[in-house]
Write a protein that holds these residues in place. Sequence first.
Motif, PDB file in Angstrom:
ATOM      1  N   PRO A  16       0.792  -1.233   0.000  1.00 27.15           N
ATOM      2  CA  PRO A  16       0.000   0.000   0.000  1.00 27.15           C
ATOM      3  C   PRO A  16       0.831   1.295   0.000  1.00 27.15           C
ATOM      4  CG  PRO A  16      -1.004  -1.606   1.446  1.00 27.15           C
ATOM      5  CD  PRO A  16       0.320  -2.186   1.033  1.00 27.15           C
ATOM      6  N   PRO A  17       1.892   1.434   0.838  1.00 25.86           N
ATOM      7  CA  PRO A  17       2.665   2.680   0.741  1.00 25.86           C
ATOM      8  C   PRO A  17       3.414   2.810  -0.577  1.00 25.86           C
ATOM      9  CG  PRO A  17       3.705   1.172   2.289  1.00 25.86           C
ATOM     10  CD  PRO A  17       2.346   0.611   1.980  1.00 25.86           C
ATOM     11  N   ALA A  18       3.777   1.672  -1.190  1.00 27.48           N
ATOM     12  CA  ALA A  18       4.397   1.736  -2.519  1.00 27.48           C
ATOM     13  C   ALA A  18       3.415   2.315  -3.529  1.00 27.48           C
ATOM     14  CB  ALA A  18       4.854   0.340  -2.957  1.00 27.48           C
ATOM     15  N   ALA A  19       2.165   1.857  -3.459  1.00 30.07           N
ATOM     16  CA  ALA A  19       1.134   2.387  -4.352  1.00 30.07           C
ATOM     17  C   ALA A  19       0.836   3.847  -4.047  1.00 30.07           C
ATOM     18  CB  ALA A  19      -0.134   1.543  -4.222  1.00 30.07           C
ATOM     19  N   LEU A  20       0.770   4.186  -2.753  1.00 29.52           N
ATOM     20  CA  LEU A  20       0.495   5.567  -2.362  1.00 29.52           C
ATOM     21  C   LEU A  20       1.597   6.518  -2.817  1.00 29.52           C
ATOM     22  CD1 LEU A  20      -0.923   5.038   1.239  1.00 29.52           C
ATOM     23  CD2 LEU A  20      -2.090   6.217  -0.633  1.00 29.52           C
ATOM     24  N   ALA A  21       2.847   6.066  -2.792  1.00 26.51           N
ATOM     25  CA  ALA A  21       3.954   6.914  -3.233  1.00 26.51           C
ATOM     26  C   ALA A  21       3.787   7.311  -4.698  1.00 26.51           C
ATOM     27  CB  ALA A  21       5.285   6.185  -3.036  1.00 26.51           C
ATOM     28  N   ILE A  22       3.241   6.406  -5.499  1.00 25.31           N
ATOM     29  CA  ILE A  22       3.001   6.708  -6.908  1.00 25.31           C
ATOM     30  C   ILE A  22       1.776   7.598  -7.059  1.00 25.31           C
ATOM     31  CG2 ILE A  22       2.478   5.727  -9.170  1.00 25.31           C
ATOM     32  CD1 ILE A  22       5.299   5.097  -8.245  1.00 25.31           C
ATOM     33  N   HIS A  23       0.683   7.208  -6.432  1.00 26.46           N
ATOM     34  CA  HIS A  23      -0.589   7.903  -6.657  1.00 26.46           C
ATOM     35  C   HIS A  23      -0.643   9.282  -6.012  1.00 26.46           C
ATOM     36  CE1 HIS A  23      -3.522   4.854  -8.458  1.00 26.46           C
ATOM     37  NE2 HIS A  23      -2.303   4.378  -8.641  1.00 26.46           N
ATOM     38  N   LEU A  24       0.059   9.484  -4.896  1.00 20.67           N
ATOM     39  CA  LEU A  24       0.101  10.823  -4.309  1.00 20.67           C
ATOM     40  C   LEU A  24       0.785  11.817  -5.247  1.00 20.67           C
ATOM     41  CD1 LEU A  24       0.978  10.171  -0.546  1.00 20.67           C
ATOM     42  CD2 LEU A  24      -1.028  11.399  -1.411  1.00 20.67           C
ATOM     43  N   CYS A  25       1.722  11.323  -6.034  1.00 21.82           N
ATOM     44  CA  CYS A  25       2.443  12.200  -6.962  1.00 21.82           C
ATOM     45  C   CYS A  25       1.626  12.492  -8.212  1.00 21.82           C
ATOM     46  CB  CYS A  25       3.782  11.569  -7.334  1.00 21.82           C
ATOM     47  SG  CYS A  25       4.934  11.430  -5.954  1.00 21.82           S
ATOM     48  N   ILE A  26       1.130  11.443  -8.856  1.00 19.93           N
ATOM     49  CA  ILE A  26       0.395  11.678 -10.100  1.00 19.93           C
ATOM     50  C   ILE A  26      -0.976  12.303  -9.839  1.00 19.93           C
ATOM     51  CG2 ILE A  26       1.623   9.837 -11.306  1.00 19.93           C
ATOM     52  CD1 ILE A  26      -0.776   8.036 -10.959  1.00 19.93           C
ATOM     53  N   GLY A  27      -1.450  12.227  -8.591  1.00 17.57           N
ATOM     54  CA  GLY A  27      -2.705  12.887  -8.247  1.00 17.57           C
ATOM     55  C   GLY A  27      -2.621  14.399  -8.304  1.00 17.57           C
ATOM     56  N   GLN A  28      -1.424  14.949  -8.516  1.00 16.10           N
ATOM     57  CA  GLN A  28      -1.258  16.391  -8.682  1.00 16.10           C
ATOM     58  C   GLN A  28      -2.107  16.925  -9.823  1.00 16.10           C
ATOM     59  OE1 GLN A  28       0.204  18.080 -11.395  1.00 16.10           O
ATOM     60  NE2 GLN A  28       0.289  20.118 -10.465  1.00 16.10           N
ATOM     61  N   VAL A  29      -2.473  16.070 -10.760  1.00 13.10           N
ATOM     62  CA  VAL A  29      -3.268  16.517 -11.910  1.00 13.10           C
ATOM     63  C   VAL A  29      -4.567  17.176 -11.454  1.00 13.10           C
ATOM     64  CG1 VAL A  29      -4.545  14.355 -12.241  1.00 13.10           C
ATOM     65  CG2 VAL A  29      -4.032  15.803 -14.225  1.00 13.10           C
ATOM     66  N   TYR A  30      -5.059  16.840 -10.264  1.00 16.93           N
ATOM     67  CA  TYR A  30      -6.289  17.434  -9.756  1.00 16.93           C
ATOM     68  C   TYR A  30      -6.078  18.836  -9.185  1.00 16.93           C
ATOM     69  CZ  TYR A  30      -8.984  13.068 -10.070  1.00 16.93           C
ATOM     70  OH  TYR A  30      -9.659  11.959 -10.501  1.00 16.93           O
ATOM     71  N   ALA A  31      -4.840  19.290  -9.098  1.00 19.26           N
ATOM     72  CA  ALA A  31      -4.567  20.601  -8.504  1.00 19.26           C
ATOM     73  C   ALA A  31      -4.317  21.673  -9.555  1.00 19.26           C
ATOM     74  CB  ALA A  31      -3.354  20.513  -7.567  1.00 19.26           C
ATOM     75  N   THR A  32      -4.609  21.381 -10.816  1.00 17.92           N
ATOM     76  CA  THR A  32      -4.305  22.352 -11.878  1.00 17.92           C
ATOM     77  C   THR A  32      -5.108  23.639 -11.737  1.00 17.92           C
ATOM     78  OG1 THR A  32      -5.919  21.247 -13.317  1.00 17.92           O
ATOM     79  CG2 THR A  32      -3.616  20.582 -13.546  1.00 17.92           C
ATOM     80  N   SER A  33      -6.269  23.585 -11.091  1.00 15.80           N
ATOM     81  CA  SER A  33      -7.080  24.796 -10.982  1.00 15.80           C
ATOM     82  C   SER A  33      -6.421  25.844 -10.086  1.00 15.80           C
ATOM     83  CB  SER A  33      -8.479  24.462 -10.438  1.00 15.80           C
ATOM     84  OG  SER A  33      -8.410  23.942  -9.124  1.00 15.80           O
ATOM     85  N   VAL A  34      -5.472  25.431  -9.234  1.00 14.25           N
ATOM     86  CA  VAL A  34      -4.803  26.383  -8.342  1.00 14.25           C
ATOM     87  C   VAL A  34      -3.999  27.409  -9.129  1.00 14.25           C
ATOM     88  CG1 VAL A  34      -3.033  26.613  -6.556  1.00 14.25           C
ATOM     89  CG2 VAL A  34      -4.747  24.810  -6.376  1.00 14.25           C
ATOM     90  N   TYR A  35      -3.351  26.971 -10.209  1.00 14.16           N
ATOM     91  CA  TYR A  35      -2.558  27.909 -11.008  1.00 14.16           C
ATOM     92  C   TYR A  35      -3.154  28.143 -12.398  1.00 14.16           C
ATOM     93  CZ  TYR A  35      -0.605  23.336 -12.381  1.00 14.16           C
ATOM     94  OH  TYR A  35      -0.447  22.028 -12.775  1.00 14.16           O
ATOM     95  N   LYS A  36      -4.395  27.747 -12.584  1.00 15.25           N
ATOM     96  CA  LYS A  36      -5.037  27.893 -13.895  1.00 15.25           C
ATOM     97  C   LYS A  36      -5.176  29.361 -14.291  1.00 15.25           C
ATOM     98  CE  LYS A  36      -9.176  26.447 -16.450  1.00 15.25           C
ATOM     99  NZ  LYS A  36     -10.479  25.756 -16.353  1.00 15.25           N
ATOM    100  N   ALA A  37      -5.637  30.205 -13.366  1.00 18.36           N
ATOM    101  CA  ALA A  37      -5.799  31.629 -13.676  1.00 18.36           C
ATOM    102  C   ALA A  37      -4.464  32.281 -14.015  1.00 18.36           C
ATOM    103  CB  ALA A  37      -6.459  32.343 -12.495  1.00 18.36           C
ATOM    104  N   SER A  38      -3.403  31.878 -13.317  1.00 22.15           N
ATOM    105  CA  SER A  38      -2.069  32.424 -13.613  1.00 22.15           C
ATOM    106  C   SER A  38      -1.620  32.017 -15.011  1.00 22.15           C
ATOM    107  CB  SER A  38      -1.057  31.937 -12.570  1.00 22.15           C
ATOM    108  OG  SER A  38      -1.372  32.423 -11.283  1.00 22.15           O
ATOM    109  N   MET A  39      -1.941  30.806 -15.417  1.00 25.02           N
ATOM    110  CA  MET A  39      -1.591  30.356 -16.760  1.00 25.02           C
ATOM    111  C   MET A  39      -2.381  31.113 -17.823  1.00 25.02           C
ATOM    112  SD  MET A  39      -1.077  26.210 -16.446  1.00 25.02           S
ATOM    113  CE  MET A  39      -0.860  26.095 -18.231  1.00 25.02           C
ATOM    114  N   VAL A  40      -3.660  31.372 -17.557  1.00 23.93           N
ATOM    115  CA  VAL A  40      -4.476  32.144 -18.503  1.00 23.93           C
ATOM    116  C   VAL A  40      -3.851  33.513 -18.736  1.00 23.93           C
ATOM    117  CG1 VAL A  40      -6.698  33.291 -18.827  1.00 23.93           C
ATOM    118  CG2 VAL A  40      -6.635  30.936 -18.004  1.00 23.93           C
ATOM    119  N   ALA A  41      -3.424  34.179 -17.650  1.00 21.73           N
ATOM    120  CA  ALA A  41      -2.809  35.495 -17.772  1.00 21.73           C
ATOM    121  C   ALA A  41      -1.436  35.412 -18.433  1.00 21.73           C
ATOM    122  CB  ALA A  41      -2.687  36.137 -16.396  1.00 21.73           C
TER     123      ALA A  41
END
Length: 523
Positions: free
Chosen positions: A36-61
């Motif tokens: 399980p921690p081996a799987a979590l180490a992978i998924h915690l990293c690639i799960g960053q894709v869900y955080a794109t809205s945090v810098y989305k407005a900065s990218m638009v500008a």
Amino acid sequence: MSATTTESRPSGSGLLSLLDRHHTVAPRDYNRWLIPPAALAIHLCIGQVYATSVYKASMVAHFDSSLTAVGLVFSIAIVMLGLSAAVLGTWVDRVGPRKAMFAAACAWALGFLVGAIGMATSQLWLVYLGYGVIGGIGLGIGYISPVSTLIKWFPDRPGLATGMAIMGFGGGAMVASPLSRQLMSFFDADYDPSVSGSLANGTALTGLFVSLAVIYFLVMMIGVTNVRVPAPGWTPEGFDPSTLSSKSDLITDRSVSAANAIKTPQFWLLWVVLFCNVTAGIGILEQAAPMIQDFFRGSDGTSSVAVAAAGGFVGLLSLFNMAGRFVWSSTSDKIGRKPIYMVYLGVGIVLYLVLALVGSTATAIFVLVAAIIISFYGGGFATVPAYLRDLFGTFQVGAIHGRLLTAWSAAGVAGPLIINGFLDAAGTPGKLTAADYRPALFTMVGVLAVGFVANLMVRPVASKFHEPEGRTAAAADDFAGDEAEGSTARGGSLRVYLSWGVVLVLLAYGVVQTLITAAKLFA
């Protein structure tokens, strides 16, 4: 737990030879709680894709572009996730999870680096290529590689197992959201995430992508190091496989190949179920930060929700996304996969109506309803591998899972296009209101209704699609044929505690940061 951890390698073997499949077969006393921690180490990293809205407005500008054009980065990544998982799923099953996880780490980190070049040179197409295409391939490989392995290690609790793995993907944004804001503040002194309208410059976006590439690659190597597959014939102590089929007529004790699975109506019904559940949730996640601001925008155009609080909302959704993946998937071990999807889709219809009609009346109502919706969204992801295992067996469940994730690819396009399409037609970012979201939310109600009907139609797989007796065992023996030449790792208590310690520290950081920023929603 055993008390020692040792590694022995064949003399003269190179470092990359440790990625070979025979090095991943575990001895019979290997501690399965290292997986399980081996799987979590992978998924915690690639799960960053869900955080794109945090810098989305900065990218638009930064790129002087539209919400739809920047949102396409996210959509490309999700499309490539599904396509790479579908195309490479059989390869992942053949080479084993360690080589697959290493390939995922390389592609994910390289995607950020190429995307950073796009940020630095103001070339949006390079962000499409890097984060979207290359990073998306890493997403797909990384997503499926530990899931099928966990199912094999936890045949007694497949819902719990997949929930443990995939909750990391849901929690990735919980870690990435505050980390991204802090990194952008570090690289751009003028950027203040607590100030509404504050945007990070191109230098900060570039530094953010380079930093994430390095951090995520190192964390993902923890998963590469620890992952193993069970030896042929291994079962947990006291587990009787014959008891599974007695729980439900949907649970088979036979196996179906990936090639045959896509010929069954059950596969395509689950494809529709996953597509509908993802489409309904992914639009909210991709637009999460600006959405809560728009729902509470006054007549003067000013939102009562600050940028920092909106970022906290993204993190809070990640918390429920993560928790839903574990709680609802584990619940499915008790009540069954089909009933739990009736909850995801049926109750989801009601919640979307509530969000559309009264979501703007109070922040607490909006946050609570959206959080439960996202918990169902996450639960759907975590439960579907166990659903596939019930219907098709464990023989090539990773490859079947990969093919099913093309539904996620389609939803990754459909969800944001529905939301962004309605919003672009309604007005400009920063001036939208709750009323502008209602047509999209009502559309999602219809989408969920289609998924609800599809789930009701799922039946056991016909015997004509089953593999001949003995073939699956022969395939497992072939995989482990070189086991004597490989690693003789033993997962001891120290290794287990250290591995869990790293992922729990990351999760604790995300939870604390999330609760701090989420508190601003109710200030």
